[in-house]
Every structure is written in structure tokens, then in C-alpha cells.
Design a protein around this motif. Structure first.
Motif, PDB file in Angstrom:
ATOM      1  N   ASP A 186      -6.489  40.879 -16.025  1.00 44.72           N
ATOM      2  CA  ASP A 186      -6.359  42.497 -16.616  1.00 44.72           C
ATOM      3  C   ASP A 186      -4.721  42.096 -16.374  1.00 44.72           C
ATOM      4  N   ARG A 187      -3.781  41.907 -16.452  1.00 43.44           N
ATOM      5  CA  ARG A 187      -2.628  41.239 -16.052  1.00 43.44           C
ATOM      6  C   ARG A 187      -1.832  40.895 -17.713  1.00 43.44           C
ATOM      7  N   TYR A 188      -3.379  39.921 -17.238  1.00 41.51           N
ATOM      8  CA  TYR A 188      -2.689  38.982 -18.303  1.00 41.51           C
ATOM      9  C   TYR A 188      -2.994  39.825 -20.142  1.00 41.51           C
ATOM     10  N   ARG A 189      -4.195  40.373 -20.047  1.00 39.03           N
ATOM     11  CA  ARG A 189      -4.232  40.963 -21.166  1.00 39.03           C
ATOM     12  C   ARG A 189      -3.357  42.337 -21.887  1.00 39.03           C
ATOM     13  N   SER A 190      -2.909  42.677 -20.518  1.00 39.03           N
ATOM     14  CA  SER A 190      -1.484  44.187 -21.078  1.00 39.03           C
ATOM     15  C   SER A 190      -0.292  42.856 -21.459  1.00 39.03           C
ATOM     16  N   GLY A 191      -0.822  41.246 -21.093  1.00 39.27           N
ATOM     17  CA  GLY A 191       1.391  41.501 -21.687  1.00 39.27           C
ATOM     18  C   GLY A 191       1.906  41.073 -20.302  1.00 39.27           C
ATOM     19  N   ARG A 192       1.424  41.001 -18.610  1.00 38.21           N
ATOM     20  CA  ARG A 192       2.825  41.852 -18.595  1.00 38.21           C
ATOM     21  C   ARG A 192       2.169  40.165 -17.597  1.00 38.21           C
TER      22      ARG A 192
END
Ligand code: GLP
Length: 260
Positions: free
Chosen positions: A48-54
């Protein structure tokens, strides 16, 4: 050893925070990835964090902990496939950046030696995610494992094969008898370990891990000798800790300590 007691979804967030913080300060970090059900929420959170660019894994690399011997290449429970499915394919690791032991290597001893060399060649593991078996194993270092062991072939205990039967249609007989696993000394060389355990079935293993005497009978107790271990447990897994109240107070007090 830092012990944090929280709800399962909060534990996953804390473990993901550790990975995110590391990759922010060191984008080319070396991660250690565990299989089993315990880290699955962590991998969901990281995806999720990868998908949101974090967070990005583009410059990182990773090593898996262990592997069954003899499962066909396409078998869904082959740990190489599990890690690819649960995390490797869901974030932006470069091709070949996630390495794993080959449970079908024609020369398993050489494969284990080469794996040790690959980890060392990468500079060692910065952050190792770990689960724990109900019999106290970490990776596949079963009770009786040498606390100085390196990557090698092991025979699984009946307990582990019964525990893992749920991944093989409930049939413990379908769980391979042998495995390749990083050794206890290999794992101990990681610079930070984040171990997750949830549920009543892990309560005794967690008690031994945190409060038991260091012993080959409970190989995970060796982690007491490591300077940087974070143990993330829910109430059920923490139920047999005599120091549980202290750990709860310490983590509440920690948020009151000024950073730096
Ligand atoms: C498996 C793996 C371990 C894992 C452990 C616990 O056998 N080899 O790396 O930590 O058992 O698994 P789970 O998290 O599913 O309870």
C-alpha cells in the motif's frame, strides 16, 4: 530487546514503519524477508505504501530466510514463490534483487555456502523481518539447532510439519521433511530484527523468546544476545510474559520521551 504489545493491524504498521524509515535513510538497504502468515499484513502495508508513493524498493535488495527441499518449481508454497507473490511482485524491486535459497539445488551444501557468500557480498542484512514457530524456531532452525549455525540443510520437526499442514491442504504428510535455512549465526548478523507473533498458539514461544534461558531447545532465545531486536506481539501472544505490564508501560512512556 524491545517488546511492543499492540493490536495485530498496529503491529503491521510498526513493522512497516521500520522498513519505510530504513529505506528513507538508506534506499539501497538489504532486507531480510520471512515467510509464514505473521508478516503477511506487513507486506500488505508495504505494498500500500509503495502504491501511494511513500516508499520505494528500487535500489534495495532482499534475501529470504529459508526454503523447503524438493517442491516443484511452480508449487505455490515454495517460499521463493510465496515471497514473490506476497511482496516481491507488489513493489518495485529491481529484477533479481530478491534472492532466495534453491530447494532443488543439485548440491544443497554448495547452495547454502553460496547463499552465505551472497549475503556477505551484499554487505549483510540491515533489517530482518522474522516470525516464530510455535516450537520456538526462527526461519527453520528447529529445537536443537546449533546457536552458531550457518545456512544449511535441516530436518523439520513433526510439530512444524503439523503447523504448516494448513498450507498443504491440511496434510502434514505433504509438507516436505527437509529444508534449507539460514543458520542462527547468519540471522544474528542482521543489524536490526523485527519479529512478529500473534495469537495464543505463540504465547509459550514468546515467553521463552523474551524471558526464557538462552537454549538450543528454544533457538529464538539467542535473540536475547542481539543488541537491536524489536518484538511485536498482540495481547494473546504476550499472555505468558511476566513482564507484560512493564512492556506496556515502557511503550506508553516511550512516546512521551522527546526525540533525539
Ligand atoms: C515457518 C517459517 C518461519 C515462520 C514460522 C511461523 O515454518 N519457516 O520462517 O516464522 O514458520 O509461521 P507463522 O507466521 O505462519 O506462524
Amino acid at each position: 530487546m524491545e517488546v511492543l504489545i499492540a493490536r495485530p493491524h498496529e503491529l503491521a504498521g510498526l513493522a512497516a514503519d521500520a522498513v519505510e524509515d530504513l529505506l528513507r535513510t538508506r534506499p539501497d538497504a538489504v532486507l531480510g524477508l520471512a515467510t509464514g502468515s505473521s508478516p503477511l499484513r506487513v507486506y500488505d502495508e508495504l505494498a500500500d505504501r509503495y502504491r501511494s508513493g511513500r516508499v520505494s524498493f528500487a535500489r534495495a535488495c532482499a534475501f529470504t530466510l529459508d526454503e523447503y527441499v524438493g517442491l516443484p518449481a511452480e508449487h505455490p508454497e515454495r517460499y521463493r514463490n510465496v515471497i514473490h507473490r506476497e511482496i516481491g511482485s507488489r513493489v518495485d524491486f529491481a529484477p533479481g534483487a530478491v534472492q532466495s535459497l534453491d530447494g532443488n539445488a543439485p548440491d544443497p551444501v554448495a547452495a547454502c555456502r553460496d547463499y552465505e557468500a551472497a549475503i556477505a557480498g551484499a554487505g549483510g542484512v540491515d533489517l530482518q523481518i522474522l516470525g516464530i514457530g510455535s516450537d520456538g524456531h526462527v526461519a527453520f532452525n528447529e529445537p536443537g539447532s546449533s546457536l552458531a549455525s550457518r545456512t544449511r540443510v535441516k530436518t523439520l520437526t513433526r510439530q512444524t510439519r503439523e503447523d504448516n499442514a494448513r498450507f498443504f491442504g491440511g496434510d502434514a504428510g505433504a509438507v516436505p521433511r527437509h529444508c534449507l535455512t539460514q543458520g542462527m549465526a547468519t540471522i544474528m548478523a542482521a543489524r536490526h530484527m523485527v519479529l512478529l507473533a500473534t495469537g495464543a498458539g505463540k504465547a509459550e514461544a514468546v515467553r521463552q523468546l523474551v524471558e526464557g534461558p538462552v537454549s538450543a531447545l528454544w533457538p529464538s532465545t539467542l535473540l536475547q544476545m542481539h543488541p537491536h531486536v524489536t518484538v511485536l506481539v498482540d495481547d494473546e501472544a504476550a499472555a505468558r510474559l511476566s513482564l507484560a505490564d512493564y512492556f506496556r508501560e515502557a511503550s506508553a512512556a516511550k512516546s512521551a520521551v522527546p526525540a533525539g
